[in-house]
Each structure stands twice: as structure tokens, then as C-alpha cells.
Design a protein around this motif. Sequence first.
Motif, PDB file in Angstrom:
ATOM      1  N   CYS A  65       0.943  -1.424   0.037  1.00  0.00           N
ATOM      2  CA  CYS A  65      -0.109  -0.028  -0.037  1.00  0.00           C
ATOM      3  C   CYS A  65       0.980   1.195   0.016  1.00  0.00           C
ATOM      4  O   CYS A  65       1.767   1.328   0.815  1.00  0.00           O
ATOM      5  CB  CYS A  65      -0.968  -0.052   1.274  1.00  0.00           C
ATOM      6  N   ILE A  66       0.469   2.222  -1.022  1.00  0.00           N
ATOM      7  CA  ILE A  66       1.470   3.576  -1.100  1.00  0.00           C
ATOM      8  C   ILE A  66       0.537   4.630  -0.385  1.00  0.00           C
ATOM      9  O   ILE A  66       0.862   5.860  -0.506  1.00  0.00           O
ATOM     10  CB  ILE A  66       1.589   3.788  -2.340  1.00  0.00           C
ATOM     11  N   GLY A  67      -0.749   4.302   0.189  1.00  0.00           N
ATOM     12  CA  GLY A  67      -1.342   5.539   0.922  1.00  0.00           C
ATOM     13  C   GLY A  67      -2.014   6.338  -0.078  1.00  0.00           C
ATOM     14  O   GLY A  67      -2.147   7.365   0.700  1.00  0.00           O
ATOM     15  N   CYS A  68      -2.535   5.901  -1.134  1.00  0.00           N
ATOM     16  CA  CYS A  68      -3.101   7.111  -2.103  1.00  0.00           C
ATOM     17  C   CYS A  68      -4.588   7.303  -1.359  1.00  0.00           C
ATOM     18  O   CYS A  68      -5.222   8.333  -1.747  1.00  0.00           O
ATOM     19  CB  CYS A  68      -3.191   6.470  -3.268  1.00  0.00           C
ATOM     20  N   GLY A  69      -5.206   6.521  -0.771  1.00  0.00           N
ATOM     21  CA  GLY A  69      -6.457   6.591  -0.379  1.00  0.00           C
ATOM     22  C   GLY A  69      -7.669   6.349  -1.305  1.00  0.00           C
ATOM     23  O   GLY A  69      -8.759   6.615  -0.956  1.00  0.00           O
ATOM     24  N   ARG A  70      -7.360   5.744  -2.270  1.00  0.00           N
ATOM     25  CA  ARG A  70      -8.368   6.073  -3.343  1.00  0.00           C
ATOM     26  C   ARG A  70      -9.460   4.766  -2.821  1.00  0.00           C
ATOM     27  O   ARG A  70     -10.662   4.891  -2.996  1.00  0.00           O
ATOM     28  CB  ARG A  70      -7.834   5.307  -4.794  1.00  0.00           C
ATOM     29  N   CYS A  78     -15.238   3.122  -1.372  1.00  0.00           N
ATOM     30  CA  CYS A  78     -16.082   2.085  -0.839  1.00  0.00           C
ATOM     31  C   CYS A  78     -17.219   2.692  -0.395  1.00  0.00           C
ATOM     32  O   CYS A  78     -17.257   3.560   0.345  1.00  0.00           O
ATOM     33  CB  CYS A  78     -15.195   1.763   0.531  1.00  0.00           C
ATOM     34  N   PRO A  79     -18.285   1.894  -1.086  1.00  0.00           N
ATOM     35  CA  PRO A  79     -19.677   2.615  -0.767  1.00  0.00           C
ATOM     36  C   PRO A  79     -20.175   2.400   0.688  1.00  0.00           C
ATOM     37  O   PRO A  79     -21.194   2.747   1.142  1.00  0.00           O
ATOM     38  CB  PRO A  79     -20.475   1.929  -1.736  1.00  0.00           C
ATOM     39  N   GLY A  80     -19.600   1.495   1.447  1.00  0.00           N
ATOM     40  CA  GLY A  80     -19.919   1.132   2.848  1.00  0.00           C
ATOM     41  C   GLY A  80     -18.829   1.793   3.706  1.00  0.00           C
ATOM     42  O   GLY A  80     -19.206   1.670   4.762  1.00  0.00           O
ATOM     43  N   THR A  81     -18.171   2.548   3.304  1.00  0.00           N
ATOM     44  CA  THR A  81     -17.156   3.302   4.227  1.00  0.00           C
ATOM     45  C   THR A  81     -16.409   2.100   5.229  1.00  0.00           C
ATOM     46  O   THR A  81     -16.421   2.354   6.428  1.00  0.00           O
ATOM     47  CB  THR A  81     -18.085   4.431   5.292  1.00  0.00           C
ATOM     48  N   LEU A  82     -16.008   1.064   4.643  1.00  0.00           N
ATOM     49  CA  LEU A  82     -15.591  -0.014   5.361  1.00  0.00           C
ATOM     50  C   LEU A  82     -13.900   0.298   5.454  1.00  0.00           C
ATOM     51  O   LEU A  82     -13.265  -0.567   6.355  1.00  0.00           O
ATOM     52  CB  LEU A  82     -15.742  -1.227   4.637  1.00  0.00           C
ATOM     53  N   ILE A  83     -13.349   1.046   4.571  1.00  0.00           N
ATOM     54  CA  ILE A  83     -11.772   1.125   4.586  1.00  0.00           C
ATOM     55  C   ILE A  83     -11.457   2.529   5.333  1.00  0.00           C
ATOM     56  O   ILE A  83     -11.971   3.386   4.730  1.00  0.00           O
ATOM     57  CB  ILE A  83     -11.174   1.094   3.013  1.00  0.00           C
ATOM     58  N   GLU A  84     -10.320   2.561   6.150  1.00  0.00           N
ATOM     59  CA  GLU A  84     -10.183   3.591   6.613  1.00  0.00           C
ATOM     60  C   GLU A  84      -8.517   3.792   6.348  1.00  0.00           C
ATOM     61  O   GLU A  84      -7.827   2.898   6.238  1.00  0.00           O
ATOM     62  CB  GLU A  84     -10.285   3.654   8.144  1.00  0.00           C
ATOM     63  N   MET A  85      -7.855   5.086   6.378  1.00  0.00           N
ATOM     64  CA  MET A  85      -6.544   5.102   6.455  1.00  0.00           C
ATOM     65  C   MET A  85      -5.944   5.371   7.564  1.00  0.00           C
ATOM     66  O   MET A  85      -6.531   5.960   8.690  1.00  0.00           O
ATOM     67  CB  MET A  85      -6.228   6.555   5.436  1.00  0.00           C
ATOM     68  N   THR A  86      -4.882   4.647   8.078  1.00  0.00           N
ATOM     69  CA  THR A  86      -4.223   4.943   9.170  1.00  0.00           C
ATOM     70  C   THR A  86      -3.408   6.065   9.401  1.00  0.00           C
ATOM     71  O   THR A  86      -3.129   6.761   8.361  1.00  0.00           O
ATOM     72  CB  THR A  86      -3.522   3.542   9.601  1.00  0.00           C
ATOM     73  N   ALA A  87      -2.947   6.184  10.893  1.00  0.00           N
ATOM     74  CA  ALA A  87      -2.030   7.315  10.732  1.00  0.00           C
ATOM     75  C   ALA A  87      -0.886   7.030  10.166  1.00  0.00           C
ATOM     76  O   ALA A  87      -0.057   8.045   9.938  1.00  0.00           O
ATOM     77  CB  ALA A  87      -1.678   7.277  12.397  1.00  0.00           C
TER      78      ALA A  87
END
Length: 104
Positions: free
Chosen positions: A10-15, A20-29
Amino acid sequence: MSITINEEQCIGCGRCSEVCPGTLIEMTAQHKAAILYPRDCWGCASCLKECPVGAVRFFLGPDIGGRGAVMYTKRNGSITQWIITKPDGTQTVLETDSRAANKY
Ligand code: SF4
Ligand code: SF4
């Protein structure tokens, strides 16, 4: 049905998180994507298509007629390659062209 995210790739692009239509994926610190609620994933594959480095893996389990294969994608312009690796190590590659979707 669920996905996994390879933290090292993962390169942290946030795409994936954005689509995600369910807001199931978050970006960590640490700027890595993490799936918070894997059981709620319904397998729309949006995150899979968006990931530019193939870090999102989709498990094709028996619940969707799969046999334990794992799928990820590679993008090249309008072409998306869907790379499926079966448990015996063999691979199948399918291609879709987003330009074709606008034909109809
Ligand atoms: S497959 Fe769809 S529902 Fe599941 S995490 Fe990815 S974008 Fe969200
Ligand atoms: S789309 Fe891929 S590279 Fe971008 S944050 Fe998600 S897992 Fe990481």
C-alpha cells in the motif's frame, strides 16, 4: 466475502477508502489502508479496481462460487487486468476496457 489489504504494498493513496460505498476502509495514521469491518464487505470490487499497486486482494470463496482463488487488478489506461490466482498456483488473467462500457 471479503478483501485483504497488503500493508507493505500500500502506497497510501487513499483511493480504496474514497470509493468504498460502505465506508469500510480507513486510512491509518501511518498512511496505510485498513479494512475495519471485513464482515460487512459485500464484494463490489470498487476498491480492487481503484488500487494502483494491486495491494487489495479479493478472496473468491465458496460463498460466491469460488474455490479459494485470490484476485487483484492491474490498470493500464482504460484496460483493467483481473488477475486470479488459484490455490494450485495457476493464474487466469481477464481484461476489461472501460471505453467499451460507453459503447451502449
Ligand atoms: S469490495 Fe466494495 S464493499 Fe468491500 S471493501 Fe471494497 S469497496 Fe468496500
Ligand atoms: S488504493 Fe491501494 S495503494 Fe491506495 S490506499 Fe488503498 S490499498 Fe493503499
